[in-house]
Write a protein that holds these residues in place. Structure first.
Motif, PDB file in Angstrom:
ATOM      1  N   SER A 370     -18.954 -40.743  16.710  1.00 43.80           N
ATOM      2  CA  SER A 370     -18.851 -41.622  18.045  1.00 43.80           C
ATOM      3  C   SER A 370     -19.124 -40.335  18.966  1.00 43.80           C
ATOM      4  N   ARG A 373     -23.018 -39.808  19.799  1.00 49.01           N
ATOM      5  CA  ARG A 373     -23.633 -40.715  20.613  1.00 49.01           C
ATOM      6  C   ARG A 373     -23.184 -40.518  21.975  1.00 49.01           C
ATOM      7  N   GLN A 374     -22.258 -39.580  22.414  1.00 47.44           N
ATOM      8  CA  GLN A 374     -21.652 -39.460  23.701  1.00 47.44           C
ATOM      9  C   GLN A 374     -22.296 -38.381  24.577  1.00 47.44           C
TER      10      GLN A 374
END
Length: 554
Positions: A370, A373-374
């Protein structure tokens, strides 16, 4: 009487008065003004052949604290002056008080030895110390002190509401608060509440060493466990499985976090509370104890735009504080930092911190995926435990991110072979890992009482010193022990092995060399191993040779 300071009739009256009031003869004689405290102390010292001490020459702040309960000191009007071996030196105006000696012996398991002090000076010190102690306790335990239950989503069982009334037992609440405050004052890192078949004990870990603090009544164990669980938002009806939670203490505008872990044992739940001190992460790299060359290597690597930095060492060796110190240096408005930990120990503003939650499927690897994707610049992974986490972390390091993590290995060279054993491809390790630092914490010598020591030449050579190092231009120190410290040590100092991955080490990794090959190359590159770093700390007078040998004994 024999000294001519008191006539027989007055003495008899005073004995009768002291018996009626259940007070000591000394207190009665002084209260009646029949004899001055100074005369009485001198007479008693001569008659009983006991030492006499002038309390004006003593600094009350430097006297040993928490050796006996404050109530005992007030009840029997005594003062703990010092401790040596199993002997406890007690200052008192009435050394004939056998009951006081027996109670103190029972409470401390030490052998009390009387030192006579003047009654008025003793009363003054006791009053001052008890006032300050009660004031600070009132400030903390009173209105300004409160438990702040955590916001984590840990729902307690419905039955817990029924038990709360039993848990709000005032003595238990006060006992827990006192233990937490004592632990903070003693600079402890952990509190252990341990139930056994016939007794219950509380231990603190101070400077890495566990020491027993008290043995409360065994009947308290259930109520204490329930109290801790309620304020940590744990299920108080569940006593068969381990649980983890957090709690927060607020006093005034200061808040201290605690991490709570419960473990079912044969005779009840053992509870360990870890004190999480946010200030430790803000110490700055200077305070951690890196030598200049090691600090420069580390700062050079964390300033790189991408790659992987690994911090290794056993549990409790200060890895988290080292990582957070590096993150603090990088924590600028233009840098996006994300961390995933199990759990996040220290809360740092400006850093996006994520807690692992295995039940919900939020694992290290899921969080890492995650993060990518940040749009992060810096990623910190609490620990690399498996191949999946290692793979994602290495890919992140290869694709333009700075990745920091920890591994539980003994030193820097074995970390690389550990990654190989996990199944990480050698070329991935060689191309992504920039630097590995291994560390230990050794107890720091007390500056007040440390004294120079003489070690046999053979022992120094065996420990790792070269012939040229023991030229007589410096002397090691040994621990002594005084009222300001604990057995000669106070605080801890870091010992580090900082190993940048050179081209030669990369070649060894690519040819799947052993940890011994890597260690030999590191020595050629001028990188000190943990023992050599420790010996420098001994030479600087920061710690003892025995301490370095015990923490770097591979």
């Amino acid at each position: 009487m024999h000294a001519g300071k008191l006539n027989a009739k007055t003495a008899e009256d005073l004995v009768k008065t002291s018996k009626d009031k259940k007070a000591s003869f000394v207190a009665a004689a002084i209260a009646a003004g029949a004899v001055s405290p100074s005369d009485l102390a001198h007479t008693l010292a001569t008659a009983l052949a006991l030492p006499l001490l002038d309390l004006n020459a003593v600094d009350p702040q430097k006297l040993p604290k928490n050796v006996i309960d404050g109530k005992l000191t007030v009840q029997y009007q005594v003062l703990v002056l010092g401790k040596r071996g199993n002997r406890l030196f007690i200052g008192g105006a009435d050394p004939t008080d056998q009951e006081a000696a027996e109670r103190i012996k029972f409470a401390t398991q030490l052998s009390p030895e009387w030192i006579i002090v003047e009654h008025d000076k003793l009363a003054k010190i006791l009053e001052a110390s008890n006032t300050s102690a009660s004031e600070s306790l009132e400030n903390i335990v009173g209105g300004e002190f409160e438990f702040d239950v955590t916001d984590e989503d840990t729902t307690a069982a419905p039955e817990s509401q029924e038990v709360t009334t039993d848990v709000e037992d005032a003595p238990v609440v006060r006992f827990l608060q006192k233990m937490l405050i004592d632990a903070i004052n003693a600079r402890a890192s952990d509190l252990h509440f341990e139930p056994y078949e016939y007794h219950y004990r509380v231990r603190f870990r101070v400077d890495g060493e566990l020491r027993e603090i008290t043995q409360p009544p065994i009947a308290i164990k259930e109520k204490l466990a329930s109290r801790i669980k309620v304020i940590s938002r744990l299920d108080i009806s569940e006593k068969r499985v381990p649980q983890d939670g957090r709690m927060k203490l607020k006093f005034g505008n200061k808040a201290i976090d605690f991490r709570v872990s419960t473990l079912p044992t044969l005779f009840g739940e053992k509870i360990v509370i870890r004190i999480l001190d946010p200030s430790s992460a803000k110490l700055g790299i200077e305070a951690l104890g890196y030598e200049k060359i090691e600090k420069d290597r580390l700062l050079k690597c964390i300033g790189r735009p991408y790659g992987m930095i690994l911090v290794t060492g056993p549990t409790g060796s200060g890895k988290t504080v080292s990582l957070y110190t590096c993150l603090n240096i990088l924590n600028q408005p233009g840098v996006n930092i994300s961390t995933v930990e199990d759990p996040a120990e220290i809360n740092l503003p400006g850093i996006n911190q994520v807690n692992v939650n295995d039940k919900a499927g939020l694992t290290f690897s899921a969080a890492l995926k995650s993060f990518l994707r940040q749009d992060p610049d810096v990623i910190m992974v609490g620990e690399i435990r498996d191949l999946e986490t290692a793979d994602i972390a290495i890919k992140a390091a290869q694709t333009g991110h700075m990745v920091m993590s920890t591994l539980h290995t003994n030193d820097a060279p074995t970390t690389l072979t550990r990654l190989l054993n996990m199944g990480v491809a050698p070329f991935n390790i060689a191309s992504s890992v920039l630097l590995i630092t291994a560390q230990r914490l050794a107890r720091r010598l007390c500056e007040v009482c440390k004294t120079p020591a003489e070690y046999p030449r053979e022992a120094m050579l065996k420990a790792g010193y070269a012939e040229k190092d023991i030229d007589g231009s410096w002397r090691p120190y040994r621990a002594v022990g005084c009222s300001a410290c604990s057995n000669g040590y106070k605080g801890r100092v870091g010992i580090y092995q900082v190993m940048p991955i050179s081209e030669e080490i990369q070649r060894i990794i690519l040819s799947e060399g052993t940890a011994m090959d890597i260690a030999a190359q590191a020595q050629k590159d001028g990188i000190r191993d943990l023992r050599q770093s420790g010996l420098i700390k001994v030479r600087a007078g920061a710690t003892t040779l025995e301490e370095v040998i015990s923490v770097t004994n591979e």
